[in-house]
Enzyme design. Structure first.
Site, PDB file in Angstrom:
ATOM      1  N   SER A 108       0.701  -1.303  -0.098  1.00 50.83           N
ATOM      2  CA  SER A 108       0.150  -0.017  -0.115  1.00 50.83           C
ATOM      3  C   SER A 108       0.934   1.192  -0.151  1.00 50.83           C
ATOM      4  O   SER A 108       1.536   1.579  -1.044  1.00 50.83           O
ATOM      5  CB  SER A 108      -0.812  -0.046   1.080  1.00 50.83           C
ATOM      6  OG  SER A 108      -2.052   0.850   0.918  1.00 50.83           O
TER       7      SER A 108
ATOM      8  N   ASP B 242      -0.830  -4.093  -3.429  1.00 57.65           N
ATOM      9  CA  ASP B 242      -1.919  -3.208  -3.094  1.00 57.65           C
ATOM     10  C   ASP B 242      -1.490  -1.909  -3.271  1.00 57.65           C
ATOM     11  O   ASP B 242      -1.549  -0.995  -2.206  1.00 57.65           O
ATOM     12  CB  ASP B 242      -2.820  -3.672  -2.092  1.00 57.65           C
ATOM     13  CG  ASP B 242      -4.145  -4.324  -2.367  1.00 57.65           C
ATOM     14  OD1 ASP B 242      -4.985  -4.674  -1.503  1.00 57.65           O
ATOM     15  OD2 ASP B 242      -4.329  -4.295  -3.623  1.00 57.65           O
TER      16      ASP B 242
ATOM     17  N   HIS C 134      -7.690  -5.702   1.032  1.00 57.99           N
ATOM     18  CA  HIS C 134      -6.370  -4.782   1.273  1.00 57.99           C
ATOM     19  C   HIS C 134      -5.721  -5.461   2.496  1.00 57.99           C
ATOM     20  O   HIS C 134      -4.527  -5.608   2.507  1.00 57.99           O
ATOM     21  CB  HIS C 134      -6.831  -3.499   1.585  1.00 57.99           C
ATOM     22  CG  HIS C 134      -5.575  -2.606   1.527  1.00 57.99           C
ATOM     23  ND1 HIS C 134      -4.732  -2.562   0.311  1.00 57.99           N
ATOM     24  CD2 HIS C 134      -5.180  -1.641   2.353  1.00 57.99           C
ATOM     25  CE1 HIS C 134      -4.124  -1.535   0.592  1.00 57.99           C
ATOM     26  NE2 HIS C 134      -3.943  -0.946   1.812  1.00 57.99           N
TER      27      HIS C 134
HETATM   28  C1  LIG Z   1      -9.773   4.602  10.381  1.00 55.31           C
HETATM   29  C2  LIG Z   1      -8.340   4.733   9.837  1.00 55.31           C
HETATM   30  N1  LIG Z   1      -8.332   5.171   8.463  1.00 55.31           N
HETATM   31  C3  LIG Z   1      -7.013   5.697   8.536  1.00 55.31           C
HETATM   32  C4  LIG Z   1      -6.520   6.485   7.378  1.00 55.31           C
HETATM   33  C5  LIG Z   1      -8.337   4.127   7.349  1.00 55.31           C
HETATM   34  C6  LIG Z   1      -7.740   2.998   8.111  1.00 55.31           C
HETATM   35  N2  LIG Z   1      -7.290   1.702   6.963  1.00 55.31           N
HETATM   36  C7  LIG Z   1      -8.187   0.495   6.845  1.00 55.31           C
HETATM   37  C8  LIG Z   1      -7.944  -0.440   8.043  1.00 55.31           C
HETATM   38  C9  LIG Z   1      -6.474  -0.515   8.561  1.00 55.31           C
HETATM   39  C10 LIG Z   1      -7.563  -1.556   9.482  1.00 55.31           C
HETATM   40  C11 LIG Z   1      -7.234  -2.303  10.425  1.00 55.31           C
HETATM   41  C12 LIG Z   1      -6.017  -2.951  10.865  1.00 55.31           C
HETATM   42  C13 LIG Z   1      -6.173  -3.636  12.151  1.00 55.31           C
HETATM   43  C14 LIG Z   1      -7.068  -4.062  12.822  1.00 55.31           C
HETATM   44  C15 LIG Z   1      -6.901  -4.833  13.965  1.00 55.31           C
HETATM   45  F1  LIG Z   1      -7.993  -4.688  14.797  1.00 55.31           F
HETATM   46  F2  LIG Z   1      -6.832  -6.115  13.316  1.00 55.31           F
HETATM   47  F3  LIG Z   1      -5.690  -4.511  14.473  1.00 55.31           F
HETATM   48  C16 LIG Z   1      -8.450  -3.580  12.261  1.00 55.31           C
HETATM   49  C17 LIG Z   1      -8.468  -2.647  11.183  1.00 55.31           C
HETATM   50  C18 LIG Z   1      -8.319  -0.074   9.396  1.00 55.31           C
HETATM   51  C19 LIG Z   1      -8.184  -1.826   8.109  1.00 55.31           C
HETATM   52  C20 LIG Z   1      -6.118   2.053   6.187  1.00 55.31           C
HETATM   53  O1  LIG Z   1      -5.595   2.894   6.263  1.00 55.31           O
HETATM   54  C21 LIG Z   1      -6.164   1.095   5.040  1.00 55.31           C
HETATM   55  N3  LIG Z   1      -4.595   1.331   4.459  1.00 55.31           N
HETATM   56  C22 LIG Z   1      -3.291   0.526   5.165  1.00 55.31           C
HETATM   57  S1  LIG Z   1      -3.554  -0.318   6.179  1.00 55.31           S
HETATM   58  C23 LIG Z   1      -1.992  -0.975   7.009  1.00 55.31           C
HETATM   59  C24 LIG Z   1      -1.986  -1.504   8.076  1.00 55.31           C
HETATM   60  C25 LIG Z   1      -2.403  -0.791   9.349  1.00 55.31           C
HETATM   61  C26 LIG Z   1      -2.440  -1.255  10.590  1.00 55.31           C
HETATM   62  C27 LIG Z   1      -2.284  -2.770  10.682  1.00 55.31           C
HETATM   63  F4  LIG Z   1      -2.375  -3.268  11.937  1.00 55.31           F
HETATM   64  C28 LIG Z   1      -2.191  -3.584   9.721  1.00 55.31           C
HETATM   65  C29 LIG Z   1      -2.016  -2.903   8.174  1.00 55.31           C
HETATM   66  N4  LIG Z   1      -2.133   0.912   4.698  1.00 55.31           N
HETATM   67  C30 LIG Z   1      -1.879   1.914   3.670  1.00 55.31           C
HETATM   68  O2  LIG Z   1      -0.724   2.204   3.275  1.00 55.31           O
HETATM   69  C31 LIG Z   1      -3.043   2.481   3.157  1.00 55.31           C
HETATM   70  C32 LIG Z   1      -4.632   2.289   3.679  1.00 55.31           C
HETATM   71  C33 LIG Z   1      -5.222   3.085   2.817  1.00 55.31           C
HETATM   72  C34 LIG Z   1      -4.540   3.821   2.194  1.00 55.31           C
HETATM   73  C35 LIG Z   1      -3.329   3.603   2.273  1.00 55.31           C
END
Ligand SMILES: CCN(CC)CCN(C[C@]12C[C@](c3ccc(C(F)(F)F)cc3)(C1)C2)C(=O)Cn1c(SCc2ccc(F)cc2)nc(=O)c2c1C=CC2
Length: 397
Positions: free
Chosen positions: A237, A260, A315
C-alpha cells in the site's frame, strides 16, 4: 472458539527449505538512524525462542490512535487478543553461513510498522532471502521509537541513560491537504529504504556497526553474505508507493514488488525515472479507476510491468492480522476476504518468488510459479478486475 479472544490461528510458517531467524537492528541515537527487523536463513537449533510479534505496548496505543479508538480500551483489546502472538521465526538464531543470499528491503503500510508483515518476510527468508523490514519514522507508522542518549528528565545515572523516544501516528488535521503530507512522507520513506540498503551493504562489507538495541546478535556473521547484485524492494500500500519511489532513487534495487499499491503519494514526474521491472499484486477489493490509471502511467515500452489480481482478497490480506481473527470478525473488519488467508498469501508469495527469480537472475525453482505472473491459476486473473475507459493514445514516451 476461533473467534477473537483466543487467537488460535497462527501466522503461517515459511514453506521453503531454510529455517528462519529474526532480530532487530537500530543504528544511531536520532530520528535519522535506521530501525529494521531482519528475517534471515538461520542455523537450526541455535535458538528455541519464538519472536514476539508486537514487542512493545506502545504499538497498541499507536494502533488505537490510528483506528480512532481510546488507548486504554484499545490497549486492553490488543493485549488480550494479540499479546502472546509470536511470529514463526527463531529470535536471535545464528545466521546460516556459507551462502550469498539475495536481499529484500520491505516497506510497511500506513498505520502499520516493521513487524506486521511477518508471513511474507518469513516465507521469503525460508526461501533463502535476507529480508530487512524497515520501520518508518515519518509518522505514518502507528508507533515507532528511537533511543536517545539524553538522560530522561530527572535521571540520576551519570552514564547517559538510553531513553525510548516514541513517535506516534500523525493524524490528518481538519482541512489539511493529504496529498502534500503523503508526498513528503513517501520521500522520507524511500530515503529510509535506501539508508537500510546502505546499512546492509556496510554489514556485508564487514564494517563494524553499533546496534543501539541491547541484543546479543553477531552481525559480523553477515560479512560477505549478501549477493549485492540481487537486491529488491517490496512493500504494501503506502509501502508499495515507497517501493516505486525507492526504485527511482537507487538502481541497486534491481526490481520491485508493489502489494496493493496506493498511488496517491506519488508525483507523475517520478514515473519515467522507474526503469526497473515492477510487479503489481492487487487484492480484489482495493482497486479503483484513478489508482489503476496512475499505475498504467508507469507502462513505458522498454520497461517490464506485470499486474495480477488475487480473487477473493482484500487490502488486509497482506498484513498478518488476516491470520489472527476468526472468520466472522475478520470479514466484518475487512481483515479477511472470501479466499482462505493462507491460500491468499501463498499465491502472493509464489508470484513474488517467480518474479524475483526472473529479474534477480536466481537459480532456484521459483520459475515453477511463472504461470501466476501471467494471471493463470485458480485464484488469480491477469491485470485488474475493473474495466477502464479505453486509454487515450499516450503521447510519445
Ligand atoms: C480508520 C483509519 N483510517 C486511517 C487513515 C483508514 C484505516 N485503513 C483501513 C484499516 C487498517 C484497518 C485495521 C487494521 C488492524 C485492525 C486490527 F484490529 F486487526 F488490529 C483493524 C482494522 C483499518 C483496516 C487504512 O488505512 C488502510 N490502509 C493501510 S492499512 C495498513 C495496516 C495498518 C495497521 C495494521 F495493523 C495493519 C495494516 N495501509 C496503507 O498504506 C493505506 C491504507 C489506505 C490507504 C493507504
Amino acid at each position: 472458539a476461533k473467534e477473537m479472544g483466543s487467537s488460535l490461528e497462527r501466522i503461517p510458517e515459511g514453506k521453503g527449505p531454510y529455517s528462519v531467524g529474526c532480530t532487530d537492528l537500530m543504528t544511531g541515537h536520532s530520528i535519522q538512524g535506521s530501525f529494521l527487523r531482519l528475517y534471515y536463513p538461520s542455523q537450526i537449533g541455535t535458538s528455541d525462542e519464538e519472536t514476539i510479534w508486537i514487542p512493545n505496548k506502545e504499538y497498541y496505543y499507536g494502533l488505537s490512535d490510528f483506528l480512532n479508538i481510546n488507548r486504554t480500551l484499545g490497549g486492553f483489546f490488543f493485549t488480550c487478543n494479540f499479546g502472546s502472538v509470536t511470529c514463526p521465526a527463531k529470535w536471535n538464531a545464528a545466521f546460516k553461513l556459507g551462502e550469498k543470499y539475495p536481499l529484500i528491503i520491505f516497506s510497511h503500510g500506513l498505520g502499520a510498522f516493521r513487524t506486521l508483515y511477518s508471513a511474507i518476510c518469513t516465507e521469503m527468508a525460508s526461501r533463502g532471502f535476507v529480508v530487512a523490514a524497515v520501520e518508518h519514522r515519518d509518522q505514518s507508522s502507528s508507533a515507532t521509537y528511537y533511543l536517545n542518549e539524553k538522560p530522561a528528565l530527572g535521571a540520576k545515572g551519570e552514564a547517559s541513560e538510553l531513553h525510548k523516544e516514541w513517535i506516534y501516528y500523525r493524524k490528518l488535521k481538519a482541512g489539511e491537504d493529504e496529498v502534500a503530507l503523503r508526498q513528503q512522507q513517501v520521500q522520507q520513506r524511500a530515503d529510509e529504504c535506501v539508508r537500510a540498503l546502505d546499512l546492509m551493504l556496510d554489514i556485508n562489507s564487514g564494517k563494524q556497526i553499533v546496534n543501539v538495541l541491547p541484543l546479543n546478535f553477531n552481525w559480523m556473521l553477515l560479512k560477505d553474505s549478501i549477493d549485492v547484485q540481487k537486491i529488491a524492494v517490496m512493500g504494501h500500500s503506502f509501502g508499495a508507493a515507497t517501493t516505486i519511489e525507492a526504485l527511482s532513487k537507487n538502481v541497486q534495487f534491481k526490481c520491485g514488488i508493489a502489494l496493493d499499491a496506493w498511488m496517491l503519494p506519488l508525483c507523475e514526474e517520478v514515473y519515467p525515472r522507474v526503469r526497473q521491472p515492477l510487479l503489481f499484486i492487487n487484492s480484489e477489493k482495493f482497486q479503483w479507476a484513478l489508482n489503476i490509471l496512475e499505475i498504467k502511467k508507469l507502462n513505458y515500452k522498454d520497461t517490464e510491468r506485470k499486474m495480477i489480481t488475487i480473487k477473493g482478497t482484500v487490502h488486509q490480506s497482506f498484513p498478518d492480522f488476516t491470520f489472527l481473527t476468526g472468520n466472522i470478525v475478520g470479514k466484518i473488519f475487512g481483515l479477511k476476504g472470501q479466499l482462505n488467508p493462507n491460500t491468499a498469501i501463498d499465491v502472493s508469495n509464489k508470484a513474488s518468488l517467480a518474479f524475483l527469480q526472473k529479474h534477480l537472475g536466481l537459480n532456484k525453482d521459483f520459475d515453477q510459479w511463472d504461470s501466476l505472473l501471467e494471471g493463470k491459476g485458480h485464484d488469480v486473473i491477469p491485470g485488474t478486475n475493473i474495466d477502464l475507459p479505453p486509454m487515450p493514445p499516450q503521447s510519445k514516451q
